[in-house]
Design an enzyme around this catalytic site. Sequence first.
Site, PDB file in Angstrom:
ATOM      1  N   LYS A 140       0.887  -1.161  -0.067  1.00  0.00           N
ATOM      2  CA  LYS A 140      -0.045  -0.042   0.135  1.00  0.00           C
ATOM      3  C   LYS A 140       0.820   1.328  -0.136  1.00  0.00           C
ATOM      4  O   LYS A 140       0.560   2.090  -0.872  1.00  0.00           O
ATOM      5  CB  LYS A 140      -0.755   0.119   1.182  1.00  0.00           C
ATOM      6  CG  LYS A 140      -1.459   1.467   1.388  1.00  0.00           C
ATOM      7  CD  LYS A 140      -2.401   1.394   2.608  1.00  0.00           C
ATOM      8  CE  LYS A 140      -1.681   1.420   4.154  1.00  0.00           C
ATOM      9  NZ  LYS A 140      -1.343   3.014   4.358  1.00  0.00           N
ATOM     10  N   ASN A 141       1.850   1.406   0.883  1.00  0.00           N
ATOM     11  CA  ASN A 141       2.644   2.657   1.151  1.00  0.00           C
ATOM     12  C   ASN A 141       3.722   2.533  -0.261  1.00  0.00           C
ATOM     13  O   ASN A 141       4.173   3.604  -0.428  1.00  0.00           O
ATOM     14  CB  ASN A 141       3.506   2.549   2.535  1.00  0.00           C
ATOM     15  CG  ASN A 141       2.581   2.605   3.737  1.00  0.00           C
ATOM     16  OD1 ASN A 141       1.183   2.841   3.262  1.00  0.00           O
ATOM     17  ND2 ASN A 141       2.854   2.530   4.890  1.00  0.00           N
TER      18      ASN A 141
ATOM     19  N   CYS B  37      -2.144  20.462  12.522  1.00  0.00           N
ATOM     20  CA  CYS B  37      -1.651  21.540  11.988  1.00  0.00           C
ATOM     21  C   CYS B  37      -0.312  21.269  11.520  1.00  0.00           C
ATOM     22  O   CYS B  37       0.177  20.102  11.924  1.00  0.00           O
ATOM     23  CB  CYS B  37      -1.676  22.822  12.995  1.00  0.00           C
ATOM     24  SG  CYS B  37      -0.385  22.627  14.087  1.00  0.00           S
TER      25      CYS B  37
ATOM     26  N   ARG C  76       1.403  14.431  14.243  1.00  0.00           N
ATOM     27  CA  ARG C  76       1.602  14.002  12.636  1.00  0.00           C
ATOM     28  C   ARG C  76       1.967  15.294  11.717  1.00  0.00           C
ATOM     29  O   ARG C  76       1.038  15.580  10.801  1.00  0.00           O
ATOM     30  CB  ARG C  76       0.619  13.249  11.994  1.00  0.00           C
ATOM     31  CG  ARG C  76       0.472  12.083  12.916  1.00  0.00           C
ATOM     32  CD  ARG C  76      -0.228  10.569  12.126  1.00  0.00           C
ATOM     33  NE  ARG C  76       0.640  10.343  11.058  1.00  0.00           N
ATOM     34  CZ  ARG C  76       0.255   9.379  10.100  1.00  0.00           C
ATOM     35  NH1 ARG C  76      -0.855   8.912  10.216  1.00  0.00           N
ATOM     36  NH2 ARG C  76       1.260   8.858   9.353  1.00  0.00           N
TER      37      ARG C  76
ATOM     38  N   ASP D 299       4.339   0.161  12.246  1.00  0.00           N
ATOM     39  CA  ASP D 299       3.033  -0.405  11.596  1.00  0.00           C
ATOM     40  C   ASP D 299       2.633  -1.921  11.951  1.00  0.00           C
ATOM     41  O   ASP D 299       1.735  -2.288  11.606  1.00  0.00           O
ATOM     42  CB  ASP D 299       3.008  -0.290  10.090  1.00  0.00           C
ATOM     43  CG  ASP D 299       2.850   1.038   9.629  1.00  0.00           C
ATOM     44  OD1 ASP D 299       3.469   1.507   8.576  1.00  0.00           O
ATOM     45  OD2 ASP D 299       2.763   2.101  10.590  1.00  0.00           O
TER      46      ASP D 299
ATOM     47  N   ARG E 188      -8.774  -0.008   4.325  1.00  0.00           N
ATOM     48  CA  ARG E 188      -7.665   0.861   3.674  1.00  0.00           C
ATOM     49  C   ARG E 188      -6.577   0.199   3.475  1.00  0.00           C
ATOM     50  O   ARG E 188      -5.684   0.618   2.405  1.00  0.00           O
ATOM     51  CB  ARG E 188      -7.387   1.922   4.817  1.00  0.00           C
ATOM     52  CG  ARG E 188      -8.567   2.884   5.071  1.00  0.00           C
ATOM     53  CD  ARG E 188      -8.130   4.081   5.812  1.00  0.00           C
ATOM     54  NE  ARG E 188      -6.971   4.806   5.111  1.00  0.00           N
ATOM     55  CZ  ARG E 188      -6.146   5.680   5.808  1.00  0.00           C
ATOM     56  NH1 ARG E 188      -6.507   6.333   6.934  1.00  0.00           N
ATOM     57  NH2 ARG E 188      -5.288   6.257   5.391  1.00  0.00           N
TER      58      ARG E 188
HETATM   59  C1  EPZ Z   1       4.423   6.628   6.706  1.00  0.00           C
HETATM   60  O1  EPZ Z   1       3.579   7.572   7.199  1.00  0.00           O
HETATM   61  C2  EPZ Z   1       3.514   5.672   6.450  1.00  0.00           C
HETATM   62  N1  EPZ Z   1       2.523   6.041   5.524  1.00  0.00           N
HETATM   63  C3  EPZ Z   1       2.963   5.228   7.849  1.00  0.00           C
HETATM   64  O2  EPZ Z   1       2.012   3.955   7.567  1.00  0.00           O
HETATM   65  C4  EPZ Z   1       4.159   4.781   8.976  1.00  0.00           C
HETATM   66  O3  EPZ Z   1       3.306   4.516  10.024  1.00  0.00           O
HETATM   67  C5  EPZ Z   1       4.911   5.996   8.891  1.00  0.00           C
HETATM   68  O4  EPZ Z   1       5.705   6.289   7.650  1.00  0.00           O
HETATM   69  C6  EPZ Z   1       6.126   5.459   9.814  1.00  0.00           C
HETATM   70  O5  EPZ Z   1       6.647   4.351   9.307  1.00  0.00           O
HETATM   71  C7  EPZ Z   1       2.625   5.856   4.174  1.00  0.00           C
HETATM   72  O6  EPZ Z   1       3.643   5.436   3.868  1.00  0.00           O
HETATM   73  C8  EPZ Z   1       1.606   6.273   3.532  1.00  0.00           C
HETATM   74  P1  EPZ Z   1       6.762   9.990   8.725  1.00  0.00           P
HETATM   75  P2  EPZ Z   1       4.412   9.392   7.273  1.00  0.00           P
HETATM   76  O7  EPZ Z   1       6.898  11.091   8.083  1.00  0.00           O
HETATM   77  O8  EPZ Z   1       5.167   9.564   6.105  1.00  0.00           O
HETATM   78  C9  EPZ Z   1       7.527  12.711  12.457  1.00  0.00           C
HETATM   79  C10 EPZ Z   1       0.260   2.582   7.427  1.00  0.00           C
HETATM   80  O9  EPZ Z   1      -0.109   1.946   8.608  1.00  0.00           O
HETATM   81  N2  EPZ Z   1       7.348  14.007  11.388  1.00  0.00           N
HETATM   82  O10 EPZ Z   1       7.655   8.961   8.564  1.00  0.00           O
HETATM   83  O11 EPZ Z   1       3.259  10.244   7.511  1.00  0.00           O
HETATM   84  C11 EPZ Z   1       6.183  12.429  12.755  1.00  0.00           C
HETATM   85  O12 EPZ Z   1       5.274  12.775  13.587  1.00  0.00           O
HETATM   86  C12 EPZ Z   1       0.571   3.962   7.702  1.00  0.00           C
HETATM   87  O13 EPZ Z   1       0.194   2.265   6.488  1.00  0.00           O
HETATM   88  C13 EPZ Z   1       7.670  15.206  11.616  1.00  0.00           C
HETATM   89  O14 EPZ Z   1       8.031  15.552  12.828  1.00  0.00           O
HETATM   90  O15 EPZ Z   1       5.311   9.147   8.488  1.00  0.00           O
HETATM   91  C14 EPZ Z   1       6.628  10.854  13.265  1.00  0.00           C
HETATM   92  O16 EPZ Z   1       6.965  10.977  14.574  1.00  0.00           O
HETATM   93  C15 EPZ Z   1       0.227   4.665   9.217  1.00  0.00           C
HETATM   94  N3  EPZ Z   1       7.609  16.314  10.731  1.00  0.00           N
HETATM   95  C16 EPZ Z   1       7.694  10.553  12.349  1.00  0.00           C
HETATM   96  O17 EPZ Z   1       8.242  11.866  11.907  1.00  0.00           O
HETATM   97  C17 EPZ Z   1       7.159  15.959   9.329  1.00  0.00           C
HETATM   98  O18 EPZ Z   1       7.221  16.706   8.530  1.00  0.00           O
HETATM   99  C18 EPZ Z   1       7.619   9.466  11.133  1.00  0.00           C
HETATM  100  O19 EPZ Z   1       6.594  10.134  10.377  1.00  0.00           O
HETATM  101  C19 EPZ Z   1       6.956  14.636   8.944  1.00  0.00           C
HETATM  102  C20 EPZ Z   1       6.985  13.613   9.984  1.00  0.00           C
END
Ligand code: EPZ
Length: 420
Positions: free
Chosen positions: A22-23, A116, A121, A304, A396
Amino acid sequence: MDKFVIQGGNRLVGRVKISGAKNGSLALMPATLLAPGTYHLKNTPNLRDVWTMSRLMNSLGAFCELNGNELFIDTTNITSFEAPYEHVKKMRASFYVLGPLVSRYGYAKVSMPGGCAWGPRPVDLHLKGLEKLGAEISLESGYVVAKAERLIGNRFHFDVSSVGATGNLLMAASLAKGTSLLTNAATEPEITALARFLVKMGAKIDGIGTPQLEIEGVDSLHPADEITIPDRIETATYLIAAAITGGKLELENTNPYHLTAVIAKLEEAGCDIDVNADKISIEMNGKPKPVDITATIYPGFPTDVQSQWTALMLAAEGTSKITDTIYPDRFKHVPELIRLGANVEVVDNSAIVQGGRKLSGATVMASDLRAGASLVLAALIAEGTTEVLRVYHIDRGYENFEQRLQSIGANIKRVKTDLV
Ligand code: EPZ
Protein backbone atom coordinates in the site's frame (compact mmCIF):
# COMPACT_ATOMS: atom_id res chain seq x y z
CA MET A 1 -20.89 0.15 7.48
CA ASP A 2 -19.44 -3.34 7.79
CA LYS A 3 -18.25 -5.34 10.77
CA PHE A 4 -16.31 -8.56 11.07
CA VAL A 5 -17.86 -11.37 13.11
CA ILE A 6 -15.17 -13.76 14.30
CA GLN A 7 -15.39 -17.06 16.18
CA GLY A 8 -12.05 -17.63 17.92
CA GLY A 9 -10.19 -20.89 18.39
CA ASN A 10 -9.16 -21.98 14.90
CA ARG A 11 -5.56 -22.74 14.00
CA LEU A 12 -4.56 -21.04 10.72
CA VAL A 13 -3.00 -23.37 8.15
CA GLY A 14 -2.39 -22.82 4.46
CA ARG A 15 -0.95 -20.39 1.97
CA VAL A 16 -1.46 -16.65 1.37
CA LYS A 17 -0.36 -14.61 -1.65
CA ILE A 18 0.78 -11.21 -0.36
CA SER A 19 -0.38 -8.04 -2.16
CA GLY A 20 1.70 -5.15 -3.42
CA ALA A 21 2.67 -2.59 -0.80
CA LYS A 22 0.00 0.00 0.00
CA ASN A 23 2.68 2.51 1.04
CA GLY A 24 4.65 1.61 -2.08
CA SER A 25 1.76 2.43 -4.41
CA LEU A 26 0.91 5.61 -2.50
CA ALA A 27 4.40 6.88 -3.35
CA LEU A 28 4.57 5.66 -6.96
CA MET A 29 1.20 7.12 -7.96
CA PRO A 30 1.97 10.82 -7.25
CA ALA A 31 5.39 10.37 -8.89
CA THR A 32 3.54 9.95 -12.22
CA LEU A 33 2.62 13.66 -11.95
CA LEU A 34 6.28 14.49 -12.64
CA ALA A 35 6.10 13.47 -16.32
CA PRO A 36 3.09 13.57 -18.67
CA GLY A 37 2.14 10.28 -20.29
CA THR A 38 0.86 6.80 -19.57
CA TYR A 39 2.07 4.43 -16.86
CA HIS A 40 1.35 0.80 -15.94
CA LEU A 41 1.92 0.09 -12.23
CA LYS A 42 1.70 -3.68 -11.70
CA ASN A 43 1.04 -5.57 -8.45
CA THR A 44 -0.96 -2.60 -7.16
CA PRO A 45 -3.06 -3.58 -4.14
CA ASN A 46 -6.78 -3.15 -4.77
CA LEU A 47 -7.76 -1.35 -1.57
CA ARG A 48 -9.34 1.83 -0.26
CA ASP A 49 -6.23 4.01 0.02
CA VAL A 50 -5.35 3.34 -3.64
CA TRP A 51 -8.92 4.22 -4.63
CA THR A 52 -8.62 7.44 -2.59
CA MET A 53 -5.34 8.39 -4.26
CA SER A 54 -6.85 7.58 -7.67
CA ARG A 55 -9.80 9.88 -6.98
CA LEU A 56 -7.45 12.66 -5.89
CA MET A 57 -5.28 12.29 -9.00
CA ASN A 58 -8.35 12.16 -11.24
CA SER A 59 -9.47 15.46 -9.65
CA LEU A 60 -6.14 16.92 -10.83
CA GLY A 61 -6.88 15.82 -14.40
CA ALA A 62 -5.07 12.49 -14.40
CA PHE A 63 -6.81 9.30 -15.50
CA CYS A 64 -6.38 6.38 -13.11
CA GLU A 65 -7.90 2.97 -13.81
CA LEU A 66 -7.35 -0.06 -11.58
CA ASN A 67 -8.18 -3.43 -13.15
CA GLY A 68 -7.59 -6.03 -10.46
CA ASN A 69 -3.99 -5.31 -9.48
CA GLU A 70 -3.02 -3.55 -12.71
CA LEU A 71 -3.10 0.24 -12.35
CA PHE A 72 -3.08 2.35 -15.50
CA ILE A 73 -2.42 6.08 -15.10
CA ASP A 74 -2.42 8.83 -17.73
CA THR A 75 -1.06 12.19 -16.57
CA THR A 76 -0.97 13.84 -19.99
CA ASN A 77 -3.53 16.49 -19.08
CA ILE A 78 -3.10 17.79 -15.54
CA THR A 79 -5.57 20.64 -15.27
CA SER A 80 -5.70 21.34 -11.54
CA PHE A 81 -2.99 21.79 -8.93
CA GLU A 82 -5.18 21.74 -5.87
CA ALA A 83 -5.68 18.80 -3.49
CA PRO A 84 -8.88 19.61 -1.63
CA TYR A 85 -9.56 18.90 2.03
CA GLU A 86 -12.16 16.23 1.14
CA HIS A 87 -9.37 14.01 -0.18
CA VAL A 88 -6.53 14.88 2.17
CA LYS A 89 -8.64 14.47 5.33
CA LYS A 90 -9.27 10.83 4.32
CA MET A 91 -5.66 9.99 3.76
CA ARG A 92 -2.51 11.78 4.87
CA ALA A 93 -0.57 10.30 1.94
CA SER A 94 -2.51 12.72 -0.32
CA PHE A 95 0.11 15.24 0.84
CA TYR A 96 2.55 13.42 -1.44
CA VAL A 97 1.20 15.34 -4.44
CA LEU A 98 2.69 18.60 -3.12
CA GLY A 99 6.28 17.94 -4.19
CA PRO A 100 5.54 16.69 -7.72
CA LEU A 101 3.02 19.47 -8.47
CA VAL A 102 5.19 22.39 -7.36
CA SER A 103 8.26 20.88 -9.00
CA ARG A 104 6.64 20.12 -12.36
CA TYR A 105 4.05 22.94 -12.56
CA GLY A 106 5.44 25.63 -10.23
CA TYR A 107 2.28 25.75 -8.13
CA ALA A 108 0.42 23.53 -5.69
CA LYS A 109 -2.34 24.12 -3.18
CA VAL A 110 -2.73 21.12 -0.87
CA SER A 111 -4.92 20.86 2.18
CA MET A 112 -3.14 20.27 5.44
CA PRO A 113 -3.57 16.71 6.66
CA GLY A 114 -5.18 16.26 10.10
CA GLY A 115 -3.68 18.46 12.79
CA CYS A 116 -1.65 21.55 11.99
CA ALA A 117 1.71 21.86 10.29
CA TRP A 118 3.50 21.60 13.54
CA GLY A 119 1.06 19.53 15.58
CA PRO A 120 0.45 15.76 15.84
CA ARG A 121 1.70 14.08 12.66
CA PRO A 122 3.19 17.40 11.48
CA VAL A 123 4.39 18.21 7.97
CA ASP A 124 7.04 20.77 8.97
CA LEU A 125 9.83 18.75 7.33
CA HIS A 126 7.94 18.62 4.02
CA LEU A 127 7.55 22.42 4.11
CA LYS A 128 11.03 23.32 5.36
CA GLY A 129 12.55 21.03 2.75
CA LEU A 130 10.59 22.55 -0.13
CA GLU A 131 11.51 26.04 1.12
CA LYS A 132 15.17 24.97 1.10
CA LEU A 133 14.66 24.02 -2.57
CA GLY A 134 13.39 27.55 -3.22
CA ALA A 135 9.62 27.10 -2.99
CA GLU A 136 7.60 29.97 -1.54
CA ILE A 137 5.37 28.36 1.07
CA SER A 138 2.31 29.98 2.66
CA LEU A 139 -0.49 28.61 4.84
CA GLU A 140 -3.94 29.81 3.79
CA SER A 141 -7.13 28.67 5.56
CA GLY A 142 -5.89 25.16 6.21
CA TYR A 143 -4.12 24.86 2.88
CA VAL A 144 -0.43 24.83 2.02
CA VAL A 145 0.28 26.98 -1.07
CA ALA A 146 3.65 26.30 -2.71
CA LYS A 147 5.02 28.38 -5.59
CA ALA A 148 8.30 28.27 -7.51
CA GLU A 149 9.51 29.40 -10.93
CA ARG A 150 11.74 26.36 -10.79
CA LEU A 151 13.06 24.60 -7.70
CA ILE A 152 16.78 24.94 -7.10
CA GLY A 153 18.86 22.01 -5.86
CA ASN A 154 20.12 22.38 -2.28
CA ARG A 155 21.12 20.49 0.84
CA PHE A 156 18.48 19.48 3.39
CA HIS A 157 18.89 17.55 6.64
CA PHE A 158 15.83 15.85 8.13
CA ASP A 159 15.63 16.53 11.88
CA VAL A 160 13.83 13.19 12.19
CA SER A 161 13.65 10.40 9.63
CA SER A 162 10.38 10.92 7.76
CA VAL A 163 9.04 8.58 5.05
CA GLY A 164 6.58 11.10 3.63
CA ALA A 165 8.90 14.10 3.71
CA THR A 166 11.69 12.07 2.10
CA GLY A 167 9.29 10.98 -0.64
CA ASN A 168 8.02 14.48 -1.29
CA LEU A 169 11.50 16.01 -1.45
CA LEU A 170 12.94 13.19 -3.54
CA MET A 171 10.24 13.76 -6.15
CA ALA A 172 10.59 17.56 -5.98
CA ALA A 173 14.41 17.51 -6.26
CA SER A 174 14.29 15.25 -9.33
CA LEU A 175 13.18 18.19 -11.51
CA ALA A 176 15.03 20.96 -9.63
CA LYS A 177 17.83 22.92 -11.30
CA GLY A 178 21.07 21.64 -9.86
CA THR A 179 22.00 19.03 -7.30
CA SER A 180 20.32 18.29 -3.97
CA LEU A 181 21.68 16.34 -1.02
CA LEU A 182 19.10 14.91 1.40
CA THR A 183 20.63 13.66 4.66
CA ASN A 184 19.03 11.60 7.43
CA ALA A 185 16.56 10.55 4.71
CA ALA A 186 14.20 7.61 5.31
CA THR A 187 15.42 4.23 4.01
CA GLU A 188 12.11 2.33 4.16
CA PRO A 189 11.80 -0.07 1.18
CA GLU A 190 8.93 2.02 -0.21
CA ILE A 191 11.29 5.02 -0.46
CA THR A 192 14.01 2.92 -2.08
CA ALA A 193 11.39 1.65 -4.55
CA LEU A 194 10.26 5.22 -5.26
CA ALA A 195 13.86 6.28 -5.96
CA ARG A 196 14.31 3.32 -8.34
CA PHE A 197 11.08 4.25 -10.13
CA LEU A 198 12.23 7.87 -10.51
CA VAL A 199 15.52 6.62 -12.00
CA LYS A 200 13.50 4.54 -14.48
CA MET A 201 11.73 7.83 -15.34
CA GLY A 202 15.11 9.46 -16.03
CA ALA A 203 15.99 10.93 -12.64
CA LYS A 204 19.61 10.95 -11.49
CA ILE A 205 19.80 9.70 -7.89
CA ASP A 206 22.79 8.37 -5.96
CA GLY A 207 22.80 6.74 -2.52
CA ILE A 208 19.55 4.84 -3.09
CA GLY A 209 18.80 2.71 -0.03
CA THR A 210 20.94 4.90 2.24
CA PRO A 211 20.10 7.94 4.40
CA GLN A 212 22.18 10.13 2.05
CA LEU A 213 20.40 10.78 -1.22
CA GLU A 214 22.10 12.88 -3.88
CA ILE A 215 19.79 14.00 -6.68
CA GLU A 216 21.05 15.76 -9.80
CA GLY A 217 17.97 17.57 -11.10
CA VAL A 218 17.03 17.11 -14.76
CA ASP A 219 14.93 19.29 -17.06
CA SER A 220 12.34 16.62 -17.72
CA LEU A 221 11.37 13.05 -16.91
CA HIS A 222 9.47 10.43 -18.91
CA PRO A 223 6.86 7.78 -18.02
CA ALA A 224 7.89 4.29 -16.96
CA ASP A 225 6.19 1.08 -15.88
CA GLU A 226 6.84 -0.50 -12.49
CA ILE A 227 6.02 -3.54 -10.36
CA THR A 228 5.05 -2.51 -6.83
CA ILE A 229 7.12 -4.19 -4.11
CA PRO A 230 5.34 -6.64 -1.78
CA ASP A 231 3.62 -5.31 1.33
CA ARG A 232 5.92 -5.97 4.29
CA ILE A 233 3.30 -4.89 6.83
CA GLU A 234 0.63 -7.19 5.41
CA THR A 235 3.28 -9.95 5.44
CA ALA A 236 4.04 -9.28 9.12
CA THR A 237 0.32 -9.33 9.95
CA TYR A 238 -0.17 -12.82 8.47
CA LEU A 239 3.02 -14.10 10.10
CA ILE A 240 1.60 -12.97 13.44
CA ALA A 241 -1.75 -14.58 12.58
CA ALA A 242 0.08 -17.90 12.24
CA ALA A 243 2.03 -17.31 15.44
CA ILE A 244 -0.96 -16.30 17.57
CA THR A 245 -3.08 -19.31 16.52
CA GLY A 246 -0.25 -21.87 16.71
CA GLY A 247 -0.64 -22.35 12.98
CA LYS A 248 1.45 -23.04 9.90
CA LEU A 249 1.45 -20.69 6.88
CA GLU A 250 3.36 -20.22 3.67
CA LEU A 251 3.37 -16.61 2.41
CA GLU A 252 4.10 -16.09 -1.29
CA ASN A 253 4.91 -13.06 -3.44
CA THR A 254 6.62 -11.34 -0.52
CA ASN A 255 10.13 -10.13 0.29
CA PRO A 256 11.51 -11.52 3.57
CA TYR A 257 14.46 -9.14 3.41
CA HIS A 258 12.08 -6.19 4.00
CA LEU A 259 11.04 -7.40 7.45
CA THR A 260 14.12 -8.96 9.02
CA ALA A 261 13.41 -7.30 12.40
CA VAL A 262 9.93 -8.85 12.58
CA ILE A 263 11.20 -12.29 11.54
CA ALA A 264 13.96 -12.13 14.17
CA LYS A 265 11.44 -11.28 16.91
CA LEU A 266 9.05 -14.05 15.80
CA GLU A 267 11.93 -16.56 16.00
CA GLU A 268 12.78 -15.22 19.46
CA ALA A 269 9.13 -15.85 20.41
CA GLY A 270 9.55 -19.49 19.35
CA CYS A 271 8.36 -19.59 15.73
CA ASP A 272 10.06 -21.81 13.16
CA ILE A 273 10.62 -19.67 10.06
CA ASP A 274 12.15 -20.46 6.68
CA VAL A 275 12.72 -17.81 4.03
CA ASN A 276 13.75 -17.81 0.40
CA ALA A 277 13.61 -15.25 -2.40
CA ASP A 278 9.88 -14.46 -2.35
CA LYS A 279 8.45 -16.86 0.25
CA ILE A 280 8.27 -17.13 4.00
CA SER A 281 7.16 -20.30 5.80
CA ILE A 282 6.20 -20.09 9.46
CA GLU A 283 5.10 -22.71 11.99
CA MET A 284 4.25 -22.15 15.63
CA ASN A 285 3.91 -25.03 18.06
CA GLY A 286 2.39 -24.10 21.39
CA LYS A 287 2.31 -20.59 22.86
CA PRO A 288 4.69 -17.73 21.94
CA LYS A 289 7.28 -16.61 24.47
CA PRO A 290 6.99 -13.03 25.84
CA VAL A 291 9.32 -10.83 23.76
CA ASP A 292 9.79 -7.05 24.08
CA ILE A 293 9.91 -4.91 20.95
CA THR A 294 10.77 -1.26 20.26
CA ALA A 295 9.31 0.23 17.11
CA THR A 296 11.76 2.48 15.31
CA ILE A 297 12.80 3.54 11.81
CA TYR A 298 13.76 1.02 9.14
CA PRO A 299 15.35 -1.51 9.28
CA GLY A 300 14.14 -1.62 12.90
CA PHE A 301 10.83 -3.11 14.03
CA PRO A 302 8.10 -1.16 12.14
CA THR A 303 5.66 1.03 14.05
CA ASP A 304 2.98 -0.33 11.68
CA VAL A 305 3.44 -3.78 13.29
CA GLN A 306 3.54 -2.81 16.98
CA SER A 307 -0.20 -3.13 17.55
CA GLN A 308 -0.25 -6.56 15.91
CA TRP A 309 2.70 -7.59 18.11
CA THR A 310 0.76 -6.45 21.17
CA ALA A 311 -2.03 -8.84 20.19
CA LEU A 312 0.48 -11.67 19.84
CA MET A 313 1.90 -10.99 23.30
CA LEU A 314 -1.57 -11.54 24.79
CA ALA A 315 -1.02 -15.23 24.02
CA ALA A 316 2.44 -15.34 25.62
CA GLU A 317 2.80 -16.57 29.20
CA GLY A 318 4.51 -13.64 30.96
CA THR A 319 5.22 -9.93 30.76
CA SER A 320 6.28 -8.09 27.62
CA LYS A 321 6.87 -4.44 26.73
CA ILE A 322 5.96 -2.86 23.41
CA THR A 323 7.49 0.60 22.86
CA ASP A 324 6.87 2.96 19.94
CA THR A 325 9.52 5.62 19.35
CA ILE A 326 7.83 6.88 16.17
CA TYR A 327 4.26 7.49 17.38
CA PRO A 328 4.31 7.65 21.20
CA ASP A 329 0.50 7.63 21.39
CA ARG A 330 -0.25 4.83 18.93
CA PHE A 331 -2.08 2.70 21.51
CA LYS A 332 -5.78 3.19 20.72
CA HIS A 333 -6.08 -0.57 20.25
CA VAL A 334 -5.23 -1.18 23.93
CA PRO A 335 -8.63 -0.24 25.47
CA GLU A 336 -10.30 -2.47 22.87
CA LEU A 337 -7.98 -5.39 23.67
CA ILE A 338 -8.83 -4.89 27.35
CA ARG A 339 -12.52 -5.35 26.41
CA LEU A 340 -11.51 -8.84 25.25
CA GLY A 341 -10.06 -9.55 28.70
CA ALA A 342 -6.45 -8.53 28.07
CA ASN A 343 -4.24 -7.13 30.82
CA VAL A 344 -2.35 -4.26 29.15
CA GLU A 345 -1.21 -0.99 30.67
CA VAL A 346 0.06 1.98 28.65
CA VAL A 347 2.95 3.78 30.35
CA ASP A 348 4.38 6.73 28.37
CA ASN A 349 5.16 5.35 24.89
CA SER A 350 4.98 1.70 25.91
CA ALA A 351 2.33 -0.96 26.37
CA ILE A 352 3.06 -3.43 29.17
CA VAL A 353 1.34 -6.75 28.51
CA GLN A 354 0.64 -9.39 31.17
CA GLY A 355 0.04 -12.20 28.71
CA GLY A 356 -1.43 -15.69 29.03
CA ARG A 357 -4.91 -14.65 30.21
CA LYS A 358 -7.98 -16.18 28.60
CA LEU A 359 -9.63 -13.81 26.13
CA SER A 360 -13.39 -13.72 25.65
CA GLY A 361 -15.25 -12.43 22.63
CA ALA A 362 -16.76 -8.92 22.74
CA THR A 363 -17.73 -6.05 20.46
CA VAL A 364 -14.68 -3.87 19.73
CA MET A 365 -13.97 -0.94 17.44
CA ALA A 366 -11.15 -0.36 14.98
CA SER A 367 -9.62 3.13 15.25
CA ASP A 368 -7.05 2.84 12.45
CA LEU A 369 -5.97 0.14 10.03
CA ARG A 370 -3.19 -1.43 12.12
CA ALA A 371 -5.18 -1.21 15.36
CA GLY A 372 -8.05 -2.89 13.50
CA ALA A 373 -5.75 -5.67 12.35
CA SER A 374 -4.59 -6.22 15.93
CA LEU A 375 -8.20 -6.61 17.11
CA VAL A 376 -8.84 -9.24 14.44
CA LEU A 377 -5.69 -11.11 15.50
CA ALA A 378 -6.77 -11.11 19.14
CA ALA A 379 -10.29 -12.22 18.15
CA LEU A 380 -8.78 -15.27 16.45
CA ILE A 381 -7.83 -16.63 19.91
CA ALA A 382 -10.70 -15.17 21.98
CA GLU A 383 -13.28 -17.65 23.22
CA GLY A 384 -16.65 -17.17 21.54
CA THR A 385 -17.75 -14.41 19.20
CA THR A 386 -16.00 -11.07 18.63
CA GLU A 387 -17.45 -8.30 16.51
CA VAL A 388 -14.98 -5.77 15.09
CA LEU A 389 -16.68 -2.51 14.04
CA ARG A 390 -15.46 0.11 11.54
CA VAL A 391 -13.68 -2.38 9.33
CA TYR A 392 -13.41 0.37 6.70
CA HIS A 393 -10.19 1.24 8.52
CA ILE A 394 -8.89 -2.26 7.83
CA ASP A 395 -10.04 -2.13 4.22
CA ARG A 396 -7.68 0.83 3.72
CA GLY A 397 -4.61 -1.40 3.94
CA TYR A 398 -5.59 -5.06 3.64
CA GLU A 399 -6.85 -6.48 0.34
CA ASN A 400 -9.55 -9.19 0.73
CA PHE A 401 -8.65 -9.51 4.41
CA GLU A 402 -11.52 -11.74 5.53
CA GLN A 403 -11.40 -13.89 2.38
CA ARG A 404 -7.71 -14.57 2.87
CA LEU A 405 -8.22 -15.38 6.54
CA GLN A 406 -11.18 -17.67 5.67
CA SER A 407 -9.02 -19.46 3.11
CA ILE A 408 -6.54 -20.47 5.83
CA GLY A 409 -9.14 -21.58 8.35
CA ALA A 410 -10.34 -18.52 10.24
CA ASN A 411 -14.01 -18.36 11.17
CA ILE A 412 -14.61 -14.74 10.07
CA LYS A 413 -17.34 -13.09 8.05
CA ARG A 414 -18.17 -9.57 6.94
CA VAL A 415 -21.63 -8.38 8.00
CA LYS A 416 -23.48 -5.17 7.21
CA THR A 417 -24.32 -3.18 10.32
CA ASP A 418 -26.01 0.08 11.31
CA LEU A 419 -23.61 0.31 14.23
CA VAL A 420 -20.90 2.87 13.42
C1 EPZ B 1 4.46 6.69 6.67
O1 EPZ B 1 3.71 7.76 7.21
C2 EPZ B 1 3.49 5.54 6.49
N1 EPZ B 1 2.44 5.95 5.55
C3 EPZ B 1 2.88 5.15 7.83
O2 EPZ B 1 2.10 4.00 7.59
C4 EPZ B 1 4.00 4.78 8.80
O3 EPZ B 1 3.43 4.52 10.06
C5 EPZ B 1 5.00 5.94 8.90
O4 EPZ B 1 5.49 6.28 7.59
C6 EPZ B 1 6.20 5.57 9.77
O5 EPZ B 1 6.86 4.46 9.24
C7 EPZ B 1 2.69 5.92 4.24
O6 EPZ B 1 3.75 5.56 3.80
C8 EPZ B 1 1.55 6.34 3.34
P1 EPZ B 1 6.68 9.82 8.79
P2 EPZ B 1 4.36 9.25 7.26
O7 EPZ B 1 6.69 11.14 8.08
O8 EPZ B 1 5.20 9.48 6.07
C9 EPZ B 1 7.48 12.88 12.29
C10 EPZ B 1 0.19 2.66 7.68
O9 EPZ B 1 -0.19 2.04 8.68
N2 EPZ B 1 7.37 13.93 11.25
O10 EPZ B 1 7.75 8.83 8.48
O11 EPZ B 1 3.26 10.20 7.54
C11 EPZ B 1 6.14 12.23 12.57
O12 EPZ B 1 5.42 12.99 13.53
C12 EPZ B 1 0.68 4.07 7.81
O13 EPZ B 1 0.28 2.17 6.52
C13 EPZ B 1 7.69 15.24 11.59
O14 EPZ B 1 8.05 15.53 12.73
O15 EPZ B 1 5.28 9.12 8.55
C14 EPZ B 1 6.53 10.88 13.11
O16 EPZ B 1 6.82 10.97 14.49
C15 EPZ B 1 0.30 4.65 9.15
N3 EPZ B 1 7.59 16.21 10.63
C16 EPZ B 1 7.83 10.57 12.35
O17 EPZ B 1 8.27 11.82 11.79
C17 EPZ B 1 7.23 15.93 9.35
O18 EPZ B 1 7.18 16.85 8.51
C18 EPZ B 1 7.64 9.58 11.22
O19 EPZ B 1 6.62 10.10 10.36
C19 EPZ B 1 6.91 14.58 9.02
C20 EPZ B 1 7.00 13.60 9.99
